[in-house]
Design a protein around this motif. Structure first.
Motif, mmCIF file in Angstrom:
data_model
loop_
_atom_site.group_PDB
_atom_site.id
_atom_site.type_symbol
_atom_site.label_atom_id
_atom_site.label_comp_id
_atom_site.label_asym_id
_atom_site.label_seq_id
_atom_site.Cartn_x
_atom_site.Cartn_y
_atom_site.Cartn_z
ATOM 1 N N GLY A 1 56.517 39.499 43.398
ATOM 2 C CA GLY A 1 56.412 40.139 44.697
ATOM 3 C C GLY A 1 55.427 41.284 44.768
ATOM 4 O O GLY A 1 55.129 41.790 45.859
ATOM 5 N N MET A 2 54.875 41.700 43.641
ATOM 6 C CA MET A 2 53.920 42.800 43.635
ATOM 7 C C MET A 2 52.535 42.306 44.071
ATOM 8 O O MET A 2 52.203 41.137 43.912
ATOM 9 N N LEU A 3 51.750 43.211 44.631
ATOM 10 C CA LEU A 3 50.392 42.888 45.033
ATOM 11 C C LEU A 3 49.422 43.205 43.904
ATOM 12 O O LEU A 3 49.555 44.229 43.233
ATOM 13 N N GLU A 4 48.453 42.336 43.720
ATOM 14 C CA GLU A 4 47.438 42.554 42.699
ATOM 15 C C GLU A 4 46.066 42.450 43.354
ATOM 16 O O GLU A 4 45.775 41.480 44.050
ATOM 17 N N VAL A 5 45.233 43.454 43.153
ATOM 18 C CA VAL A 5 43.891 43.461 43.735
ATOM 19 C C VAL A 5 43.016 42.434 43.014
ATOM 20 O O VAL A 5 42.979 42.382 41.792
ATOM 21 N N ILE A 6 42.324 41.613 43.791
ATOM 22 C CA ILE A 6 41.399 40.619 43.238
ATOM 23 C C ILE A 6 39.955 41.049 43.503
ATOM 24 O O ILE A 6 39.186 41.307 42.589
ATOM 25 N N ASP A 7 39.584 41.118 44.765
ATOM 26 C CA ASP A 7 38.227 41.539 45.135
ATOM 27 C C ASP A 7 38.334 42.644 46.187
ATOM 28 O O ASP A 7 37.994 42.452 47.355
ATOM 29 N N GLY A 8 38.806 43.774 45.750
ATOM 30 C CA GLY A 8 39.066 44.881 46.660
ATOM 31 C C GLY A 8 37.840 45.418 47.363
ATOM 32 O O GLY A 8 37.940 46.005 48.443
ATOM 33 N N GLU A 9 36.665 45.218 46.790
ATOM 34 C CA GLU A 9 35.427 45.711 47.392
ATOM 35 C C GLU A 9 34.635 44.599 48.074
ATOM 36 O O GLU A 9 33.472 44.787 48.433
ATOM 37 N N THR A 10 35.271 43.440 48.243
ATOM 38 C CA THR A 10 34.624 42.257 48.849
ATOM 39 C C THR A 10 33.230 42.031 48.268
ATOM 40 O O THR A 10 32.234 41.946 48.985
ATOM 41 N N ILE A 11 33.188 41.934 46.955
ATOM 42 C CA ILE A 11 31.928 41.722 46.240
ATOM 43 C C ILE A 11 31.385 40.322 46.470
ATOM 44 O O ILE A 11 30.182 40.109 46.580
ATOM 45 N N PHE A 12 32.301 39.351 46.549
ATOM 46 C CA PHE A 12 31.868 37.960 46.754
ATOM 47 C C PHE A 12 31.573 37.775 48.242
ATOM 48 O O PHE A 12 32.395 37.280 49.006
ATOM 49 N N ARG A 13 30.391 38.190 48.642
ATOM 50 C CA ARG A 13 30.019 38.165 50.053
ATOM 51 C C ARG A 13 28.584 37.672 50.212
ATOM 52 O O ARG A 13 27.806 37.629 49.264
ATOM 53 N N ARG A 14 28.265 37.358 51.441
ATOM 54 C CA ARG A 14 26.934 36.856 51.778
ATOM 55 C C ARG A 14 25.862 37.882 51.397
ATOM 56 O O ARG A 14 25.956 39.062 51.777
ATOM 57 N N PRO A 15 24.826 37.476 50.649
ATOM 58 C CA PRO A 15 23.768 38.430 50.270
ATOM 59 C C PRO A 15 22.857 38.736 51.440
ATOM 60 O O PRO A 15 22.845 38.023 52.446
ATOM 61 N N ASP A 16 22.103 39.779 51.298
ATOM 62 C CA ASP A 16 21.117 40.139 52.315
ATOM 63 C C ASP A 16 20.079 39.015 52.405
ATOM 64 O O ASP A 16 19.505 38.605 51.398
ATOM 65 N N PRO A 17 19.812 38.486 53.614
ATOM 66 C CA PRO A 17 18.831 37.395 53.761
ATOM 67 C C PRO A 17 17.442 37.755 53.250
ATOM 68 O O PRO A 17 16.646 36.864 52.923
ATOM 69 N N ARG B 1 46.289 39.427 45.993
ATOM 70 C CA ARG B 1 47.209 38.300 45.989
ATOM 71 C C ARG B 1 48.610 38.809 45.666
ATOM 72 O O ARG B 1 48.786 39.887 45.092
ATOM 73 N N VAL B 2 49.607 37.982 45.993
ATOM 74 C CA VAL B 2 50.993 38.332 45.717
ATOM 75 C C VAL B 2 51.416 37.656 44.420
ATOM 76 O O VAL B 2 51.289 36.435 44.275
ATOM 77 N N LEU B 3 51.912 38.429 43.474
ATOM 78 C CA LEU B 3 52.373 37.890 42.206
ATOM 79 C C LEU B 3 53.758 37.275 42.353
ATOM 80 O O LEU B 3 54.428 37.447 43.374
#
Length: 280
Positions: free
Chosen positions: A188-204, A183-185
């Motif tokens: 103007g600086m960028l801050e990493v929130i979920d850089g590894e895309t952890i909040f993602r669809r689980p394996d079915p 996100r942009v602070l």
């Protein structure tokens, strides 16, 4: 392992779809939080819930809690943070609703397909979700939804909707939401929130044990990182307002005083979801 968390591993299920039902253990509550109604319902928890029955409002059976909705608490009756709560909903699409058993949780809130997410402008590799039935979501899953609690709490946890333009941020839309990579602070600086895309669809193919392990190893640390970033951001904003100093500048030292001691929760940061919290 789950045993390291001090809560122990839940019973293994064949699949996520196999969870729920009247056979689940009754939601634990402390004596201090137990109302007369919930205490009276202790002997009724094992009975089946029937549409129109007075037992629907009397019994709390995990993962449903009367007045709070779905996944407001864990199996031990402890409140959980917002992201974990939403993730558990999304990971349980086959659960039948308690008050509306003809519908499933996946009919109310679900992951957005990759194609649809891309068409709506979600960044590549990021999983989005949607509330597809707001009436049922309010009626059973998240009772405080229409009060604005959901949008307010989601915003505090950095959940966003796709941008309309490069410079205009879309208001949170229940038709498409996601946890951003960054996100942009205000400065103007960028801050990493979920850089590894952890909040993602689980394996079915994952069952309950795999879901629990993923939440413990990934979702909860993500929540802690977001909380830490929000606390730092709020502390910096307050310091700039009171002293004119920018705590993001390299030469400035961050204040050592605890952010919580400054009343950060009162400023609207995501609090721990207590039984009487309006954010549930």
């Amino acid at each position: 392992s789950l045993a390291d968390s001090g809560t122990g591993a839940p019973p293994r299920r064949a699949s996520v779809a196999g969870r729920g039902g009247s056979g689940e253990p009754r939601l634990a509550r402390s004596n201090s939080n137990r109302s007369a109604g919930s205490a009276a319902a202790a002997g009724l928890a094992s009975l089946s819930l029937v549409p129109g029955s007075t037992l629907v409002e009397a019994a709390d059976v995990f993962p449903f809690a009367t007045g709070k909705g779905w996944f407001a608490f864990n199996r031990q009756g402890k409140s959980i943070y917002f992201l974990e709560r939403i993730y558990r909903m999304l990971a349980s699409p086959e659960e039948a609703l308690r008050k509306h058993p003809a519908a499933k949780l996946g009919d109310v809130v679900r992951w957005t397909s990759a194609a649809q997410a891309q068409a709506l402008g979600v960044p590549a590799g990021v999983s989005a979700f949607e509330i597809c039935n707001t009436e049922l979501f309010e009626a059973e899953v998240y009772p405080q939804f229409k009060s604005g609690s959901f949008r307010k709490t989601a915003k505090h946890w950095c959940i966003v909707s796709p941008q309309l333009t490069a410079t205009t941020q879309q208001k949170l839309s229940v038709k498409c939401m996601y946890v951003p990579v960054e996100r942009v602070l205000d400065n103007g600086m960028l801050e990493v929130i979920d850089g590894e895309t952890i909040f993602r669809r689980p394996d079915p193919a994952w069952g309950e044990e795999e879901i629990e392990q993923y939440i413990q190893a990934n979702i909860r640390p993500l929540e802690e990182r977001i909380r830490g970033a929000l606390l730092s951001s709020t502390a910096a904003t307050r310091e700039r307002a009171s002293t004119g100093k920018d705590l993001y500048a390299p030469e400035q030292k961050r204040a050592k005083k605890s952010s919580f001691a400054r009343g950060v929760d009162e400023a609207g940061l995501p609090p721990l979801l207590h039984t009487n919290s309006s954010h549930l």
